[in-house]
Design a protein around this motif. Structure first.
Motif, PDB file in Angstrom:
ATOM      1  N   TYR A   1       0.650  -1.327  -0.072  1.00  0.00           N
ATOM      2  CA  TYR A   1       0.037  -0.071   0.115  1.00  0.00           C
ATOM      3  C   TYR A   1       0.880   1.241  -0.023  1.00  0.00           C
ATOM      4  CZ  TYR A   1      -4.119  -2.790   0.493  1.00  0.00           C
ATOM      5  OH  TYR A   1      -5.101  -3.575   0.204  1.00  0.00           O
ATOM      6  N   LEU A   2       1.935   1.152   0.718  1.00  0.00           N
ATOM      7  CA  LEU A   2       2.770   2.317   0.625  1.00  0.00           C
ATOM      8  C   LEU A   2       3.287   2.739  -0.787  1.00  0.00           C
ATOM      9  CD1 LEU A   2       4.668   4.552   2.020  1.00  0.00           C
ATOM     10  CD2 LEU A   2       6.372   2.606   2.556  1.00  0.00           C
ATOM     11  N   MET A   3       3.638   1.511  -1.490  1.00  0.00           N
ATOM     12  CA  MET A   3       4.191   1.872  -2.786  1.00  0.00           C
ATOM     13  C   MET A   3       3.139   2.264  -3.728  1.00  0.00           C
ATOM     14  SD  MET A   3       7.345   1.484  -2.349  1.00  0.00           S
ATOM     15  CE  MET A   3       8.101   1.503  -0.920  1.00  0.00           C
ATOM     16  N   GLU A   4       1.778   1.687  -3.610  1.00  0.00           N
ATOM     17  CA  GLU A   4       0.888   1.865  -4.427  1.00  0.00           C
ATOM     18  C   GLU A   4      -0.109   2.934  -4.300  1.00  0.00           C
ATOM     19  OE1 GLU A   4      -0.814  -1.917  -5.045  1.00  0.00           O
ATOM     20  OE2 GLU A   4       1.102  -3.064  -5.714  1.00  0.00           O
ATOM     21  N   VAL A   5      -0.268   3.520  -3.151  1.00  0.00           N
ATOM     22  CA  VAL A   5      -1.389   4.395  -2.720  1.00  0.00           C
ATOM     23  C   VAL A   5      -0.806   5.774  -2.479  1.00  0.00           C
ATOM     24  CG1 VAL A   5      -3.552   4.769  -1.417  1.00  0.00           C
ATOM     25  CG2 VAL A   5      -2.824   2.302  -2.044  1.00  0.00           C
ATOM     26  N   PRO A   6      -1.244   6.627  -3.476  1.00  0.00           N
ATOM     27  CA  PRO A   6      -0.607   8.237  -2.989  1.00  0.00           C
ATOM     28  C   PRO A   6      -1.028   8.801  -1.719  1.00  0.00           C
ATOM     29  CG  PRO A   6      -1.414   7.980  -5.280  1.00  0.00           C
ATOM     30  CD  PRO A   6      -1.832   6.729  -4.800  1.00  0.00           C
ATOM     31  N   ALA A   7      -2.190   8.477  -1.258  1.00  0.00           N
ATOM     32  CA  ALA A   7      -2.563   9.188   0.115  1.00  0.00           C
ATOM     33  C   ALA A   7      -1.557   8.515   1.188  1.00  0.00           C
ATOM     34  CB  ALA A   7      -4.073   8.845   0.393  1.00  0.00           C
ATOM     35  N   VAL A   8      -1.287   7.070   0.990  1.00  0.00           N
ATOM     36  CA  VAL A   8      -0.551   6.598   2.054  1.00  0.00           C
ATOM     37  C   VAL A   8       1.077   7.122   1.823  1.00  0.00           C
ATOM     38  CG1 VAL A   8       0.499   4.403   2.834  1.00  0.00           C
ATOM     39  CG2 VAL A   8      -1.633   4.500   2.319  1.00  0.00           C
ATOM     40  N   GLN A   9       1.413   7.211   0.810  1.00  0.00           N
ATOM     41  CA  GLN A   9       2.854   7.750   0.551  1.00  0.00           C
ATOM     42  C   GLN A   9       2.831   9.244   0.794  1.00  0.00           C
ATOM     43  OE1 GLN A   9       2.914   7.420  -3.775  1.00  0.00           O
ATOM     44  NE2 GLN A   9       3.488   5.373  -3.980  1.00  0.00           N
ATOM     45  N   ALA A  10       1.924  10.275   0.969  1.00  0.00           N
ATOM     46  CA  ALA A  10       1.776  11.412   1.261  1.00  0.00           C
ATOM     47  C   ALA A  10       1.913  11.428   2.756  1.00  0.00           C
ATOM     48  CB  ALA A  10       0.744  12.150   0.651  1.00  0.00           C
ATOM     49  N   GLU A  11       0.988  10.834   3.349  1.00  0.00           N
ATOM     50  CA  GLU A  11       1.063  10.547   4.848  1.00  0.00           C
ATOM     51  C   GLU A  11       2.418  10.180   5.648  1.00  0.00           C
ATOM     52  OE1 GLU A  11      -1.310   9.011   8.534  1.00  0.00           O
ATOM     53  OE2 GLU A  11      -2.737   9.796   6.987  1.00  0.00           O
ATOM     54  N   PHE A  12       3.039   9.187   4.647  1.00  0.00           N
ATOM     55  CA  PHE A  12       4.280   8.581   5.330  1.00  0.00           C
ATOM     56  C   PHE A  12       5.410   9.633   5.182  1.00  0.00           C
ATOM     57  CE2 PHE A  12       8.407   6.421   4.076  1.00  0.00           C
ATOM     58  CZ  PHE A  12       8.172   5.512   5.117  1.00  0.00           C
TER      59      PHE A  12
END
Length: 194
Positions: free
Chosen positions: A112-123
Motif C-alpha cells: 500500500y505504501l508503494m501503490e497508494v498516493p494518500a499513504v505515500q503522502a502521509e508517510f
C-alpha cells in the motif's frame, strides 16, 4: 499494578492488531480508496473513535505499527555515547525487524505504501515530522549548523531505508528486508562515493 498495566497494554495491542488486520483485509477486497474508517470499525466491531484513537487516519491503518507500543516518539532506541547515527538507525531497524510477525503484515503494508498516493503522502509527512523531532533532540544544545547536519544525516538514513523498502517491494520480497537495509546502511556509512 505493573501487571495490570502490562495486561492493558497487551489488550490494547491485540485490539489494534485486530483492527489493522480487518482494515487490510477490507483494503485487499475493495481497494484502499473505497473503504471508510466507519466500515473498518463496523467490521472490526469497534467504534470509529477507537480506530481514530489507535491510528489517527485511514492511512494510519497502514503506517502505524499496531503490534508496537508505546507511541513511536517514545520508542526511539537510546544512543550509546558518540554512536554514529547510521549505527543507531541500524539498531532501531534490527529491533523492529527482529519480530517475525512483522513480516507478514509488512509485505501488505509496503504494498500500500508503494501503490497508494494518500499513504505515500502521509508517510512522507510523518517522516518529515520525525526527522524534525530527531534532529531537534539531537542538536538541542548545539548551533543551528548542527541541527542542519542532523536533519540531513537522518534524511539520508530515511532515504536509505525507503530505498531498501522500494527494492524489496519491486523484487517481490525476494531478499530478506533486514539484509537489504543493512546493505544500504553499510553503503551509507562508508560514504556514497566509496
Amino acid at each position: 499494578m505493573a501487571d495490570d498495566l502490562g495486561l492493558r497494554q497487551r489488550k490494547r495491542r491485540a485490539a489494534m492488531t485486530h483492527v489493522q488486520q480487518v482494515g487490510l483485509d477490507l483494503f485487499d477486497a475493495h481497494g484502499f480508496d473505497a473503504v471508510t474508517i466507519e466500515q473498518v470499525a463496523q467490521a472490526a466491531e469497534v467504534s470509529p473513535s477507537s480506530v481514530y484513537r489507535y491510528f489517527g487516519t485511514k492511512a494510519g491503518l497502514i503506517l502505524v505499527d499496531a503490534d508496537r507500543t508505546p507511541a513511536p516518539a517514545a520508542r526511539r532506541v537510546p544512543t550509546r555515547g558518540d554512536e554514529h547515527p547510521v549505527d543507531l538507525a541500524r539498531r532501531a531497524v534490527r529491533e523492529y525487524l527482529g519480530s517475525q510477525a512483522v513480516h507478514t503484515v509488512s509485505r501488505r503494508r509496503v504494498q500500500y505504501l508503494m501503490e497508494v498516493p494518500a499513504v505515500q503522502a502521509e508517510f512522507s509527512q510523518r517522516m518529515i515530522e520525525w526527522l524534525h523531532g530527531t534532529a531537534s533532540e539531537e542538536s538541542a544544545e548545539r548551533a543551528s549548523a548542527a541541527q542542519f547536519e542532523a536533519q540531513t544525516t537522518w534524511g539520508a538514513i530515511f532515504g536509505t531505508v525507503l530505498g531498501a523498502l522500494t527494492y524489496w517491494y519491486s523484487t517481490d520480497y525476494a531478499d530478506p528486508l533486514l539484509e537489504l537495509v543493512d546493505d544500504g546502511l553499510d553503503r551509507l556509512r562508508r560514504g556514497l562515493g566509496a
